[in-house]
Design a protein around this motif. Structure first.
Motif: not given
Length: 218
Positions: A173, A151-152, A136-137, A142-143, A171, A110, A120, A168, A140
């Motif tokens: 996002a 963000t990602a 992604i897994k 995700i946002d 997960r 992260c 990421l 995303l 961390c």
């Protein structure tokens, strides 16, 4: 890249013996000193003199060197002057084995660089879907955002990584997250003129802002 120092190579021999690696056979003939052993808490301060070897090992995928330094107590989340961790470097240089080792050894995926860009974000920029899916897994957020509020998912929209959009969002996002310019991922995709990314975002529930044109031409 600078040559790895002889003392570190000697440490690798000792580490190889400890891990019962096949390559250890050539090391057994001559006893050799090992890197300073970590104290009971925290890393030995002298280990930071091996920064170059550590970060170079991450760049070129030398898992054996990463293992030896971690075993000696090197701080796994150390950063370069630009804020790059070994995780960021291994991911950006597409070194999947090194990245996997670091993650399993407890490295923090992260941590962002000096601009807040995470590992990421880096692989999304490069279009490295395989490593993006791995990162992604991680645990961390995700946002997690960089200093520009991106963000990602913002990166996926900006660089047209259509295949990562549903992953995303699945997960967690947030489709309505806005960057420091006030743009959602969908607005970024619209500004980029990328119809495929716009469609991908719409398919996962992104909504257009009323009055916004589909494409913004310069």
């Amino acid at each position: 890249m600078k040559p790895f120092r002889p003392i570190l190579m000697r440490a690798l021999c000792v580490a190889a013996l400890a891990f019962a690696a096949a390559a250890a056979a050539g090391c057994a003939s001559t006893p050799m000193p090992v890197l300073p052993v970590a104290e009971t808490s925290g890393a030995h301060p002298d280990l930071r003199r091996y920064d170059d070897e550590w970060f170079d090992a991450a760049r070129v995928g030398r898992v054996d060197i990463l293992q030896a330094l971690v075993a000696a107590g090197y701080p796994i989340d150390a950063t370069t002057r630009d804020g790059y961790t070994a995780v960021i470097l291994a991911a950006y240089r597409h070194q999947p084995d090194a990245l996997e080792y670091l993650l399993r050894a407890g490295a923090n995926a992260c941590i962002g660089d000096q601009h807040g860009n995470t590992a990421l974000m880096g692989v999304i920029f490069k279009g490295d879907t395989v490593l993006a899916e791995r990162l992604i897994k991680t645990r961390c957020p995700i946002d997690e955002a960089n200093k520009a509020g991106e963000t990602a998912l913002s990166f996926a929209a900006l660089f047209g990584r259509v295949d990562l959009v549903p992953q995303l969002v699945a997960r967690g996002a947030h489709l309505e997250h806005v960057d420091t310019l006030g743009r959602t991922a969908l607005q970024i995709a619209v500004q980029q003129g990328n119809a495929a990314t716009v469609a991908a975002l719409e398919n996962v529930g992104a909504q257009h802002v009323p009055g916004q044109a589909l494409y913004n031409h310069p």
